[in-house]
Design an enzyme around this catalytic site. Sequence first.
Site, short mmCIF file in Angstrom:
data_model
loop_
_atom_site.label_atom_id
_atom_site.label_comp_id
_atom_site.label_asym_id
_atom_site.label_seq_id
_atom_site.Cartn_x
_atom_site.Cartn_y
_atom_site.Cartn_z
CB CYS A 131 -9.10 -5.78 11.45
SG CYS A 131 -9.82 -7.06 10.40
CG HIS A 139 -4.88 -8.01 12.52
ND1 HIS A 139 -5.76 -7.75 13.55
CD2 HIS A 139 -5.63 -8.45 11.49
CE1 HIS A 139 -7.00 -8.02 13.15
NE2 HIS A 139 -6.94 -8.45 11.91
CD GLU A 192 -3.79 -6.90 16.43
OE1 GLU A 192 -3.33 -6.02 15.70
OE2 GLU A 192 -4.85 -7.51 16.19
#
Lengths: 233, 79
Positions: free
Chosen positions: A86, A203, A205
């Site tokens: 990002c 993302h 994560e």
Amino acid sequence: MKIGIITFPGSNCDRDCRHVVKTVLGYQAHLIWHQETSLSHVDVVILPGGFSYGDYLRAGAIARFSPIMESIRQFAEKGGIVLGICNGFQILLEAGLLPGAMLKNRYLSFICQDVSIKVENAETTFTNEYASDQVLTMPIAHAEGNYYADPMTLSALHDHAQIVFRYCDQHGDVTAEANPNGSLENIAGIRNKAGNVLGMMPHPERCAEDVFGKTDGVALFRSLRHALNQMVA
Amino acid sequence: MKAIIYVTLKSGIHDPQGHAVQQSLETFGFHAVDSVRIGKLLEVDLNETDHTKAEAVVKAMCDKLLSNPVIEDYRFELS
């Protein structure tokens, strides 16, 4: 595997990354303040998401001049693995470690939602634990993810198999309707020519734990370890 | 000296903000508008008095930080 996660002023996914890498996956994780200059103690560098320097001027434009960035450039030149997520992707573009630039999203809004992305290339440092053409569900959260590159750069991305992820529908079809932000050719993630630097808007994560109901991000981190083991062996 | 710096998207690059404003103007009945492009304006106070030197330093800062050459052009005025 020792992963260094860079904290810029305004990063807000650095601790999420550390949590996944360390607590969920059991790798070593070190938060590295952007004013530091040493990367000698890590195998992989992650530039996390957030709003470094408030996204002032352009997203990533000021963070790219942080002291740690020169070390990251040298680390990448020597073949070190660098992952930008990002805002981290935006910083890598501004730093010239990846080609192209980000424009504002097509409909101007900040988009925070789950999207489907397709693994275009499963033979990379970052995707070797996925299958080719596998469709993943990952969240995006950005206002400037509308990837742009001039025709010559785009052609080079094709020639060197640098497009790693594309936005798609749930069946894996890369369509205009499945493009959330207007990104060129539905590009969601690219790598550099050498293959050791990846930038991606989704993302991983944020989808790496059962408790979130989404775990498609796990294989990306496992891919890093697999690639690292291959490099050492 | 003072530098007025304009940073604009290169021609041919889609400007979603400009497009939205153009559509809004159209909605208000301003049919004379063909297109709108939105850029940035920066006012920079310089402690440099030599015009040639000021020009060189402003160009350098535009190239290094203030514009992204992949998507943006810049021009500036010194006074």
